[in-house]
Design an enzyme around this catalytic site. Structure first.
Site, PDB file in Angstrom:
ATOM      1  N   ASP A 178     -13.403  -3.399  -1.460  1.00 25.34           N
ATOM      2  CA  ASP A 178     -13.125  -2.985  -0.074  1.00 25.34           C
ATOM      3  C   ASP A 178     -14.410  -3.073   0.751  1.00 25.34           C
ATOM      4  OD1 ASP A 178     -10.378  -2.146  -0.554  1.00 25.34           O
ATOM      5  OD2 ASP A 178     -11.229  -0.445  -1.634  1.00 25.34           O
ATOM      6  N   ASP A 212       0.872  -1.169   0.000  1.00 27.81           N
ATOM      7  CA  ASP A 212       0.000   0.000   0.000  1.00 27.81           C
ATOM      8  C   ASP A 212       0.914   1.224   0.000  1.00 27.81           C
ATOM      9  OD1 ASP A 212      -2.072  -1.761   0.230  1.00 27.81           O
ATOM     10  OD2 ASP A 212      -2.653  -1.208   2.248  1.00 27.81           O
TER      11      ASP A 212
HETATM   12  O1  1PR Z   1     -10.343   3.244  -5.303  1.00 22.60           O
HETATM   13  O2  1PR Z   1      -9.461   2.556  -7.505  1.00 22.60           O
HETATM   14  O3  1PR Z   1      -8.493   4.527  -6.331  1.00 22.60           O
HETATM   15  O4  1PR Z   1      -8.105   2.210  -5.523  1.00 22.60           O
HETATM   16  C1  1PR Z   1      -7.588   2.467  -4.236  1.00 22.60           C
HETATM   17  C2  1PR Z   1      -6.951   1.208  -3.758  1.00 22.60           C
HETATM   18  O5  1PR Z   1      -6.336   1.471  -2.508  1.00 22.60           O
HETATM   19  C3  1PR Z   1      -7.951   0.090  -3.529  1.00 22.60           C
HETATM   20  O6  1PR Z   1      -7.399  -1.099  -4.022  1.00 22.60           O
HETATM   21  C4  1PR Z   1      -8.090   0.007  -2.013  1.00 22.60           C
HETATM   22  O7  1PR Z   1      -8.219  -1.332  -1.597  1.00 22.60           O
HETATM   23  C5  1PR Z   1      -6.773   0.557  -1.526  1.00 22.60           C
HETATM   24  N1  1PR Z   1      -6.891   1.306  -0.268  1.00 22.60           N
HETATM   25  C6  1PR Z   1      -7.483   2.495  -0.105  1.00 22.60           C
HETATM   26  N2  1PR Z   1      -7.318   2.915   1.171  1.00 22.60           N
HETATM   27  C7  1PR Z   1      -6.637   1.950   1.806  1.00 22.60           C
HETATM   28  C8  1PR Z   1      -6.200   2.007   3.203  1.00 22.60           C
HETATM   29  O8  1PR Z   1      -5.609   1.042   3.719  1.00 22.60           O
HETATM   30  N3  1PR Z   1      -6.485   3.102   3.886  1.00 22.60           N
HETATM   31  N4  1PR Z   1      -5.718  -0.182   1.177  1.00 22.60           N
HETATM   32  C9  1PR Z   1      -6.372   0.936   0.906  1.00 22.60           C
HETATM   33  C10 1PR Z   1      -6.279  -1.355   1.083  1.00 22.60           C
HETATM   34  C11 1PR Z   1      -5.932  -3.466   1.567  1.00 22.60           C
HETATM   35  C12 1PR Z   1      -4.913  -4.383   1.133  1.00 22.60           C
HETATM   36  C13 1PR Z   1      -4.022  -4.727   2.294  1.00 22.60           C
HETATM   37  C14 1PR Z   1      -4.604  -6.017   2.789  1.00 22.60           C
HETATM   38  C15 1PR Z   1      -3.639  -6.866   3.531  1.00 22.60           C
HETATM   39  N5  1PR Z   1      -5.423  -2.173   1.642  1.00 22.60           N
HETATM   40  O9  1PR Z   1      -4.209  -3.837   0.095  1.00 22.60           O
HETATM   41  O10 1PR Z   1      -2.759  -4.738   1.804  1.00 22.60           O
HETATM   42  O11 1PR Z   1      -5.719  -5.720   3.601  1.00 22.60           O
HETATM   43  O12 1PR Z   1      -3.288  -6.291   4.721  1.00 22.60           O
HETATM   44  P1  1PR Z   1      -2.799  -7.170   5.932  1.00 22.60           P
HETATM   45  O13 1PR Z   1      -2.146  -8.376   5.379  1.00 22.60           O
HETATM   46  O14 1PR Z   1      -1.806  -6.300   6.631  1.00 22.60           O
HETATM   47  O15 1PR Z   1      -4.009  -7.466   6.766  1.00 22.60           O
HETATM   48  P2  1PR Z   1      -9.181   3.186  -6.171  1.00 22.60           P
END
Ligand code: 1PR
Length: 641
Positions: free
Chosen positions: A494, A333
């Site tokens: 999400d 991320d």
């Molecule tokens: O909406 O097309 O611009 O895409 C934004 C992207 O960013 C999406 O794929 C969304 O999932 C991701 N995203 C947005 N905000 C966050 C955040 O964390 N605040 N991250 C985010 C999502 C989820 C996974 C993470 C897993 C594993 N993160 O990518 O890596 O949950 O984590 P873990 O193993 O530590 O539990 P758009």
């Protein structure tokens, strides 16, 4: 393999800096309180890093073999890289007709020490000493482009002559056949008898994405076999991604070098006749096994690379060493921190800021994107994903560093790369409009193999259901999959749990949960889709979204879970099962991994789940990719070790 090209669109008009050592750019945040900021891509140990720095760095190799054989192989591999850094070993011509990610093929050959020359005219083909014909795209479009550029006859002549080395990759193999049923039936180059057809098989997950083995039919220097395999004909695992395939038959049997078992019958995974070779899989995405294949091709079988290794005892069963492997994906991320540096971060339920006495602090900084991607490749990750988690905030112009991150990563990471965040139509601060297709094209040209679409997918799905379950052909999902193929389009979902006392209270698919009851003891829940990184919930469930996306042409689902993100309690099997049972495209379980056994558990509980992704445990060095895979192998799961 439904994939397309015609990439001569306006992608080059997206202003991106290239591989300059210091990537400085100005970005204006429209919805963010931050005013104009200057961001820096911090790429190296000592700060800024250039692509040359990367080229001169030694590659460290993931290996499951014993220490002595490991160091022997490392020595040979280091020699190879050292050779690459010195004089060119020769010239190889690349037929880049505007397909998707050809950058990785180019990078692989350069890494092996060869100079790449682009084919610009029909004469260049006949003058080539060695020719590589990579293919990512739809069959019909590829033939159209070859025809327009008058390349068909010279290509046929080059291959028929058979004296000079030729290597086709993926579509570059399929085009050698008589034709394909893709795009309603198209004629090919007619050099190998047979027609390319779509995979068939009950409940088969298509595209065929991931690491599979070849059954090698005869001796050849091209493909290494697994060591210690009693059947002595099974290759090391290589990376496939396609929906169409050619089948062996009486008329093409003298071409068939190997087959691969997927679907109702084994398909042709490699052909070779003398100097003419082609693979359905992607050597440039198959780690060091794939680099060795290119090296063998380029050197005429004289490669000194060693990739084949004795597998650990946990891999002794056929169930582990054969078949399409369950994938382990490392996810990064990425966002700018408050100082303006692009960093890898990680949240708890999507909150990525440090906490001190209840106060929200700095964005957590867990490392540098390019450096970490390389680390996970060396550790044996089957894929690497970059998610720009604030991609929704501003125009993707602000995200130009992700393009540079991809360009640099693709020089050292030879497994598939996915990029997400901000893949949508947008108008930049100068009023110039970009389509999501143009944004995706810029990422593919920079080294991405897939783009992941989050927020935009939710809005597209809402329109799809409002429009009688029909697309209008203009969405990001439809346009990108039409051009680059469904395998290039991942949908990042999400969701968070929404509890109900009665399933009739929602139009979305509910389950009776055994995992965790609601705050008031509710036993029903659905999984509500959100946009903008979980900030906004919408009235559509993960189940409904996945179904709509498959119908519109998406090729894979990345299934996050806000409730479990960063918690380390394991994947939400109820959510993964609901979605994996709803679609026939690969589903990647994400969020919640805290222990190696969590990978085996999700694959055991949901056999239709194709891959599992983790972030926090890898970034914090709590668990290695290898430990996850060893646990999977011990559980008897097909695993690339
Ligand atoms: O909406 O097309 O611009 O895409 C934004 C992207 O960013 C999406 O794929 C969304 O999932 C991701 N995203 C947005 N905000 C966050 C955040 O964390 N605040 N991250 C985010 C999502 C989820 C996974 C993470 C897993 C594993 N993160 O990518 O890596 O949950 O984590 P873990 O193993 O530590 O539990 P758009």
């Amino acid at each position: 393999m439904k994939v397309m090209m015609m990439m001569t669109t306006a992608i080059t008009t997206i202003p991106t800096s290239t591989t300059s050592s210091t990537i400085m750019y100005n970005s204006r945040s429209s919805s963010n309180s931050a005013a104009t900021t200057t961001s820096r891509v911090m790429l190296g140990r000592r700060g800024m890093m250039t692509s040359d720095d990367f080229n001169s760095r030694r590659i460290l190799f993931h290996s499951s073999r014993s220490r002595s054989s490991s160091s022997r192989c490392q020595h040979k591999r280091k020699s190879l890289i050292a050779a690459a850094a010195s004089a060119s070993k020769g010239e190889v011509s690349l037929l880049d007709y505007g397909a998707g990610n050809v950058r990785s093929v180019r990078n692989a050959m350069q890494k092996l020490g060869y100079t790449v020359k682009d084919i610009k005219s029909p004469e260049d083909i006949l003058a080539a000493k060695k020719l590589v014909f990579p293919g990512v795209g739809a069959y019909g479009s590829a033939m159209d482009i070859l025809r327009e550029r008058k390349l068909i006859e010279p290509l046929r002549e080059y291959v028929l002559d058979g004296t000079k080395p030729f290597m086709g990759v993926c579509l570059g193999l399929q085009l050698l056949f008589d034709g394909s049923e893709e795009s309603g039936g198209v004629e090919g180059l007619g050099l190998i008898p047979g027609t390319v057809t779509k995979f068939t098989g009950d409940d088969l997950i298509v595209p065929h994405i991931g690491w599979n083995v070849n059954e090698v039919k005869r001796e050849s220097y091209l493909i290494d076999l697994q060591k210690d395999d009693p059947s002595v004909s099974v290759s090391e695992r290589v990376y496939f991604v396609h929906s169409y395939r050619a089948l062996p038959n009486e008329n093409n049997k003298d071409w068939v070098l190997s087959t691969c078992d997927y679907g109702s019958e084994p398909f042709i995974s490699a052909v070779q006749k003398g100097n003419v070779m082609a693979t359905q899989f992607h050597p440039e995405k198959s780690g060091f096994t794939g680099l060795k294949i290119f090296d063998q091709f380029l050197s005429g079988g004289k490669s000194e690379m060693e990739t084949s290794s004795a597998l650990p005892s946990s891999a002794s069963s056929d169930a582990v060493r054969k078949g399409l492997a369950k994938r382990v994906i490392a996810c990064l991320d990425v966002r700018s921190n408050d100082a303006g540096d692009l960093v890898v971060t990680k949240g708890d339920s999507y909150d990525v800021r440090e906490k001190s006495e209840g106060e929200s602090g700095d964005v957590r900084n867990l490392g540098k994107p390019v450096e970490l991607a390389k680390k996970y490749f060396d550790m044996g990750a089957d894929e690497v994903s970059f998610l720009n988690i604030t991609g929704y905030r501003d125009t993707p112009l602000k995200d130009a560093p992700m393009i540079d991150v991809l360009k640099l990563s693709s020089e050292t990471v030879f497994v598939p790369l996915t990029v997400g965040g901000g893949i949508r139509d947008f108008t930049d601060s100068n009023g110039k409009h970009y389509s999501s297709l143009e944004v995706a094209s810029a990422y593919f040209a920079s080294g991405a193999d897939k783009v992941s679409i989050g927020s935009d997918a939710v809005e597209v799905a809402e329109k799809f259901y409002a429009n009688n379950e029909q697309g209008d052909g203009t969405s990001s999902i439809e346009t990108i999959s039409n051009r680059y193929g469904s395998q290039a389009v991942v949908i990042s979902i999400d969701p968070r749990r929404k509890y109900e006392t009665d399933p009739k209270n929602t139009k979305n698919k509910c389950i009776e949960t055994k995992r965790k009851l609601g705050p008031n003891g509710e036993k029903y829940c659905w999984f509500q889709c959100t946009i903008k990184g979980g900030r906004e919930g919408r009235d559509i469930g993960a189940y409904e979204l996945a179904i709509a996306m498959e119908k519109l042409g998406a090729g894979e689902i990345l299934l996050n879970c806000i409730d479990e993100d960063g918690q380390g309690n394991g994947f939400d099997h109820e959510l993964v099962k609901m979605v994996a049972d709803a679609v026939k495209i690969p589903v990647i379980a994400s969020s919640g991994a805290g222990h190696p056994r969590h990978f085996s558990e999700v694959f055991g509980a949901v056999p239709a789940c194709s891959a599992a992704l983790a972030a926090g445990i890898f970034h914090r060095d709590e668990v290695t990719v290898k430990e996850c895979k060893e646990d999977m192998a011990k559980s008897g799961l097909p695993t690339r070790l």
